[in-house]
Write a protein that holds these residues in place. Structure first.
Motif, mmCIF file in Angstrom:
data_model
loop_
_atom_site.group_PDB
_atom_site.id
_atom_site.type_symbol
_atom_site.label_atom_id
_atom_site.label_comp_id
_atom_site.label_asym_id
_atom_site.label_seq_id
_atom_site.Cartn_x
_atom_site.Cartn_y
_atom_site.Cartn_z
ATOM 1 N N MET A 37 -12.122 -2.462 6.121
ATOM 2 C CA MET A 37 -11.322 -1.260 6.360
ATOM 3 C C MET A 37 -12.205 -0.015 6.419
ATOM 4 S SD MET A 37 -8.154 0.258 4.082
ATOM 5 C CE MET A 37 -9.222 0.867 2.763
ATOM 6 N N MET A 86 -11.533 -4.711 1.945
ATOM 7 C CA MET A 86 -11.712 -3.265 1.856
ATOM 8 C C MET A 86 -12.983 -2.800 2.571
ATOM 9 S SD MET A 86 -9.025 -2.164 0.393
ATOM 10 C CE MET A 86 -8.252 -3.463 1.386
ATOM 11 N N GLU A 87 -14.038 -3.613 2.509
ATOM 12 C CA GLU A 87 -15.247 -3.300 3.283
ATOM 13 C C GLU A 87 -14.916 -3.184 4.762
ATOM 14 O OE1 GLU A 87 -18.779 -5.598 3.090
ATOM 15 O OE2 GLU A 87 -18.787 -5.680 0.900
ATOM 16 N N GLY A 104 -13.596 4.654 -4.619
ATOM 17 C CA GLY A 104 -12.531 3.692 -4.872
ATOM 18 C C GLY A 104 -12.855 2.845 -6.078
ATOM 19 N N PHE A 145 -8.228 4.194 -3.593
ATOM 20 C CA PHE A 145 -9.252 5.059 -3.022
ATOM 21 C C PHE A 145 -8.846 6.514 -3.207
ATOM 22 C CE2 PHE A 145 -9.880 1.117 -0.724
ATOM 23 C CZ PHE A 145 -11.264 1.001 -0.702
ATOM 24 N N ILE A 197 -3.508 0.309 -3.232
ATOM 25 C CA ILE A 197 -3.412 -1.010 -2.597
ATOM 26 C C ILE A 197 -3.304 -2.070 -3.678
ATOM 27 C CG2 ILE A 197 -4.655 -2.698 -1.160
ATOM 28 C CD1 ILE A 197 -6.024 -0.289 0.203
ATOM 29 N N TYR A 205 0.851 -1.190 0.000
ATOM 30 C CA TYR A 205 0.000 0.000 0.000
ATOM 31 C C TYR A 205 0.882 1.233 0.000
ATOM 32 C CZ TYR A 205 0.620 1.515 4.907
ATOM 33 O OH TYR A 205 1.127 1.999 6.088
#
Length: 591
Positions: free
Chosen positions: A254, A251-252, A488, A537, A237, A213
């Motif tokens: 996060m 990602m959700e 994103g 994002f 990422i 990242y």
């Protein structure tokens, strides 16, 4: 120089001697007692100077707004009736024992309070260092810092490595224009500033780093708007050996963690998903705002045979669309308001905005009001009423044109109506949009173009369509949308060289051009490239939404204007002839 920040003080410090530093927000002289509101980056506190301490009192009389002070004093409870509940430090004040004026200040050219909005944006950006002193701007940048800290922590805890990629790189034009940087040591050649770290993060996967990242600076020379800047920041990422389900799930988690910790908001688990085709059909947009409960309904089959060519022509056109948008209680709109919405959809290419007001459907055609009723058959009207679910008091808007025009105009109209008429439901609505087409056809240039970017992988079951039917080929791409804004976008990448070359050829990039632009990537693909994918994002957009700002310029420390200029530094600016000579460049006079 200080023992505390101004905003840290409270009843717990009563009786303590403190030393504070900051700027003067306001000075007031009340009957021989001087009050100074002292401000720093944490908050504001009231300082009181009594005339029984002549030396600091005399200095306090000299103080003006934005002077920089160092104050020593005693924290005490405010007298009864003077407590300020609107202020975090409103229960206490500091009795000034000593005052040092660290610096004076001229009268600021802009207000540093709620009246700052009265100033033009160019003036605010010219004096950005003053504009940033405002509590609103301080809060936004504090929040931005907290957001990046939480994102970094989450990714660190999940095994990601923070790796930087080059800023000076090769120009690989496949999207917006590159910003070019001439080379002094290789005259006639140019570096480009990266539009994103896309190729380098893929190379890192090929290098075996597995989870990467970076909070990366990106540069695009494109026309600007509220959510675009020539230089911006994205959370970039990439991960190996993970499919799209794994990427989206991580990602959700996060984003849910971020909203829980920053805003104390519980986002849904899991996020809803829509395919690209369903999003376009129901909302006219691939980034729909699901807080607005209005949807588009196709009616082309109902109006193919009517004598109204405005409907019939696009209804019989394979590239056309005829859609209806039902507005509950929309019959209350005046003709003037309808005309204003007609002008609004014109921005998106719509030639007009047909409508039907439902006054009393029990009376049939006679209970409806519209200039287009005389062109529609009874069967068509009955079908429209049934399919839209219209009721008495409703209004039905129509769009009829090329599908792109209908989608853009009615898609924008549904959002505007939702906001104008208070129809929005809820505060936060995330959404994954998946199953994007790999390509779209550019009729003007008669060629296929990538809907995302040329490194996005097609679905495994659709590989054969690259040869037989590119328009039907779906990609392994996914976008995360929040409240109608794409925050994103990512995809599983192509990891086999023969597929990458096949996609390049389909995009009218010859083998020679591919080698010239992307040779380093194609070579790397031949040396054991793992399956990999990622997402980026828009950090500025995310902060804009989370802080309630209206533009990403309001969450950047030093943004550019909408003409890509910096009023503060007066960049871009001419350079000396000697600098151009060193670079082997000469400016050509404008014709």
């Amino acid at each position: 120089m200080r023992t505390h920040y101004c905003g840290e003080l409270g009843s717990g410090q009563i009786g303590q001697e403190v030393v504070l530093c900051g700027w003067v927000q306001r000075r007031r002289d009340h009957g021989g007692v001087i009050f100074i509101d002292l401000r720093d980056r944490v908050g504001l506190v009231q300082i009181v100077f009594d005339p029984d301490r002549p030396e600091p009192f005399a200095r306090a009389e000299q103080v003006r707004s934005e002077y920089v002070l160092r104050v020593k004093g005693l924290v005490r409870q405010r007298p009864d009736g003077t407590i300020n509940p609107e202020l975090a430090t409103g229960e206490i004040e500091v009795l000034g024992h000593a005052l040092e004026i660290l610096n004076t200040a001229e009268t600021p050219p802009i207000h540093l309070d709620s009246h700052a909005a009265d100033a033009s944006e160019e003036l605010r950006l010219r004096y950005r260092y003053l504009d940033l002193r405002r509590p609103e701007m301080q809060t936004r940048l504090h929040t931005r810092s907290r957001i990046t800290r939480i994102l970094r922590r989450f990714l660190d805890e999940h095994g990601f490595l923070d790796i930087e990629t080059p800023i000076l790189t090769k120009s690989t034009p496949e999207g917006a224009r590159d910003y070019l940087v001439p080379s002094r040591t290789h005259q006639g050649s140019f570096f480009a500033l990266p539009q994103s770290p896309q190729l380098f993060k893929q190379l890192l996967m090929m290098a075996g780093f597995d989870r990467y990242y970076q909070i990366a600076r990106c540069f695009r020379d494109e026309d600007l708007r509220a959510d675009r800047q020539p230089e911006f920041t994205q959370l970039d990422i990439e991960v190996s050996f993970m499919d799209e389900e794994g990427v989206m799930g991580l990602m959700e988690s996060m984003i849910r963690t971020l909203f829980r910790e920053v805003l104390e908001i519980a986002l849904p688990d899991p996020f809803p998903r829509l395919s690209y085709s369903e999003a376009m059909q129901r909302f006219g947009s691939d980034r729909p705002d699901l807080r607005v409960p209005l949807e588009l309904v196709d009616i082309a089959d109902l109006v193919k045979a009517v004598d109204f060519q405005v409907f019939a022509s696009p209804a019989n056109d394979p590239e056309g669309r005829v859609a209806a948008l039902r507005l509950p209680r929309g019959g209350e709109l005046s003709r003037k308001e309808i005309d204003q919405y007609t002008q609004f959809v014109g921005i998106y290419g719509a030639k007009g905005l047909a409508y039907i007001k439902v006054n009393d459907w029990a009376k049939g055609r006679e209970g409806l009001q519209s200039p287009i009723l005389k062109f529609l058959t009874d069967d068509a009207i009955q079908g429209i009423m049934t399919r839209t679910g219209a009721q008495d008091g409703d209004l039905i808007f129509f769009g009829a044109d090329k599908a792109r025009v209908v989608n853009e105009s009615l898609g924008a109209l549904r959002v505007k109506l939702g906001h104008d008429l208070g129809l929005r439901q809820g505060d936060w609505q995330p959404l994954w949009v998946v199953d994007f087409p790999m390509f779209e056809y550019d009729a003007e240039h008669r060629r296929w173009v990538a809907l995302h970017h040329p490194f996005t992988s097609p679905k495994e079951t659709h590989l054969g369509l690259l040869e037989t039917d590119p328009g039907a080929c779906l990609s392994r791409a996914y976008d995360l949308v929040l409240n109608g804004t794409e925050i994103g976008g990512g995809s599983i990448r192509i990891h086999r060289p023969e597929v990458q070359r096949q996609v390049f050829r389909l995009l009218n990039i010859s083998d020679e051009q591919a080698e010239e632009r992307f040779g380093f990537l194609l070579r790397a693909l031949r040396y054991g490239c793992p399956p990999h994918g990622g997402i980026a994002f828009g950090l500025d957009r995310l902060v804009m939404l989370m802080t309630g700002a209206h533009s990403i310029r309001e969450v950047m420390a030093f943004p550019k204007t909408q003409t890509a200029a910096c009023p503060l530094t007066e960049a871009p600016s001419p350079v000396d002839e000697s600098q151009l000579k060193e670079l082997g460049l000469r400016l050509r006079a404008r014709p």
